[in-house]
Write a protein that holds these residues in place. Structure first.
Motif, short mmCIF file in Angstrom:
data_model
loop_
_atom_site.label_atom_id
_atom_site.label_comp_id
_atom_site.label_asym_id
_atom_site.label_seq_id
_atom_site.Cartn_x
_atom_site.Cartn_y
_atom_site.Cartn_z
N ASN A 155 52.97 49.43 35.06
CA ASN A 155 51.78 49.07 35.82
C ASN A 155 50.60 49.79 35.18
O ASN A 155 50.45 51.00 35.35
N THR A 171 52.63 44.57 34.66
CA THR A 171 52.34 43.95 35.95
C THR A 171 50.96 43.32 36.02
O THR A 171 50.72 42.47 36.86
N ALA A 210 51.29 39.15 34.73
CA ALA A 210 52.65 39.66 34.82
C ALA A 210 53.52 39.01 33.74
O ALA A 210 53.82 37.82 33.82
N ARG A 224 56.41 35.93 34.14
CA ARG A 224 57.33 36.16 35.25
C ARG A 224 58.10 34.90 35.63
O ARG A 224 59.31 34.93 35.85
#
Length: 132
Positions: free
Chosen positions: A9, A56, A60, A104
């Motif tokens: 992150n 993230t 993502a 993702r």
């Protein structure tokens, strides 16, 4: 050999006092590829396992790859860090993923944890995008 997803992150994780974003990891892969990453638990990583770095934000996606150099170990110098795993970032694979990250949705990821194994169905896509 196992394949792991490591979650970064950029708003929370730092490396060398800098945000751990895609640009930072790409620069490291090209200039200084040996790094240590924090783990909350030891996991069963062994030398030769691959680590796929999932960022993230802002989008993502997996945009970097590395190889585990040593099994995770406790950090005697920092009691706040449970374990460290030495990883060598793979320059060519990271460059390829930086240009064309794996999102993702393509991975079929549900809940994202700090470290998890790559789903077998996602591995061919990751290997292809990284040119491995």
């Amino acid at each position: 050999m196992a394949d792991w997803i490591y979650i970064l992150n950029p708003h929370r994780d730092v490396l060398d006092q800098e945000p751990c974003d895609k640009e930072k990891i790409l620069k490291l892969a090209l200039e200084d590829p040996e790094a240590e990453f924090w783990l909350s638990r030891r996991n069963r990583m062994v030398p030769g396992d691959r680590v796929w770095f999932f960022f993230t934000s802002p989008d993502a996606a997996i945009a970097a790859v590395g190889e585990v150099d040593e099994e995770p170990r406790a950090d005697p110098d920092d009691p706040d860090v449970s374990y460290l795993v030495p990883v060598t970032l793979l320059a060519e694979g990271t460059q390829a993923l930086y240009r064309t990250p794996v999102g993702r949705d393509e991975l079929g990821l549900g809940q994202v944890r700090s470290v998890q194994k790559v789903k077998p169905a996602a591995l061919p896509l990751l290997l292809a995008r990284a040119g491995l």
